[in-house]
Write an enzyme that holds these catalytic residues in place. Structure first.
Site, PDB file in Angstrom:
ATOM      1  CE  LYS A  83     -11.732 112.084 -69.399  1.00 42.03           C
ATOM      2  NZ  LYS A  83     -11.067 110.772 -69.488  1.00 42.03           N
TER       3      LYS A  83
HETATM    4  O1  G3P Z   1      -9.256 108.281 -67.868  1.00 42.15           O
HETATM    5  C1  G3P Z   1      -8.636 109.048 -66.906  1.00 42.15           C
HETATM    6  C2  G3P Z   1      -8.076 108.277 -65.730  1.00 42.15           C
HETATM    7  O2  G3P Z   1      -8.950 107.278 -65.335  1.00 42.15           O
HETATM    8  C3  G3P Z   1      -6.654 107.834 -65.895  1.00 42.15           C
HETATM    9  O3  G3P Z   1      -6.229 106.986 -64.875  1.00 42.15           O
HETATM   10  O4  G3P Z   1      -4.569 105.320 -64.101  1.00 42.15           O
HETATM   11  O5  G3P Z   1      -3.897 107.006 -65.847  1.00 42.15           O
HETATM   12  O6  G3P Z   1      -4.261 107.690 -63.483  1.00 42.15           O
HETATM   13  P1  G3P Z   1      -4.664 106.737 -64.572  1.00 42.15           P
END
Ligand code: G3P
Length: 217
Positions: A83
């Site tokens: 990633k």
């Molecule tokens: O893994 C990346 C993403 O899904 C993070 O989500 O909830 O931190 O915006 P969030």
């Protein structure tokens, strides 16, 4: 559409693996830090539980550092997906790792132009962050629709991985907008199966069955 779990908690992943519905896992530095784990050990353990794509994110910010970290992460297991952040250095690293046959996930995508660049860099996956766009008053699902149209129009094979999912509506919205995959916090994964009418309907079927004196089949 593939369903991934968005967590680095091994027990949480293992508890859902036997559903046969978890196609992969995504992690990021925040999730690994929250789990208090060593990234190499935790990614190896996750790869041992789920055979599908497991995203592990670099923390270097320059392309050569990202490439070195990406090679280290990719060597952990065959199903590791490296990633990379959607920066110019991340895109350079994406091209280099892709050319080496390493699967990549370009993350922190918030615009159509960024998604175009990720596809041109050869990304295996691009991760648009739906919830964080909604947070600033934009429409995250509209971005998924637009990326789908762009990729189809130009024949890009990069897979759209809907991320930053905050609700079950985001999941069905991503599916209908043409996402290839969706990564879910465990509580959202668990909520997908829930419907009150399923619960009350099943209770009524079993009550009628028992009342008629019927037993196990
Ligand atoms: O893994 C990346 C993403 O899904 C993070 O989500 O909830 O931190 O915006 P969030």
């Amino acid at each position: 559409m593939m369903l991934f779990l968005d967590t680095a908690e091994l027990d949480v992943i293992a508890a859902r693996a036997d559903s046969g519905l978890v196609d992969g896992v995504t992690t990021n530095p925040s999730l690994i830090a929250k789990a208090g784990a060593d990234i190499k050990e935790r990614i190896a353990d996750i790869c041992g539980v789920i055979p599908g794509p497991i995203s592990a994110e670099v923390v270097a910010t320059d392309s050569s550092g990202m490439i070195a970290e990406g090679q280290t992460l990719a060597a952990i297991a065959e199903n590791v997906v490296v990633k990379l952040p959607l920066t110019m250095d991340g895109l350079k690293a994406c091209r280099a790792l892709t050319d080496d046959g390493i699967a990549t996930n370009v993350t922190l995508c918030f615009s159509l132009n960024q998604a175009l660049l990720a596809a041109k860099a050869g990304a295996t996956f691009v991760s648009p962050f739906i919830g964080r766009l909604d947070d600033i008053g934009q429409d995250g699902l509209e971005l998924i629709e637009d990326i789908r149209a762009l990729y189809d129009e130009h024949g890009f094979v990069t897979r759209i991985l809907a991320a930053s999912i905050r609700s079950v509506d985001h999941v069905e919205g991503s599916a209908m907008a043409g996402a290839d995959a969706c990564t879910l916090p465990p509580n959202i994964f668990d909520a997908l199966v829930q419907h009150d009418l399923t619960d009350t309907g099943l209770a009524a079927f079993l009550k009628d069955w028992k009342a008629a004196g019927q037993g196990a089949i």
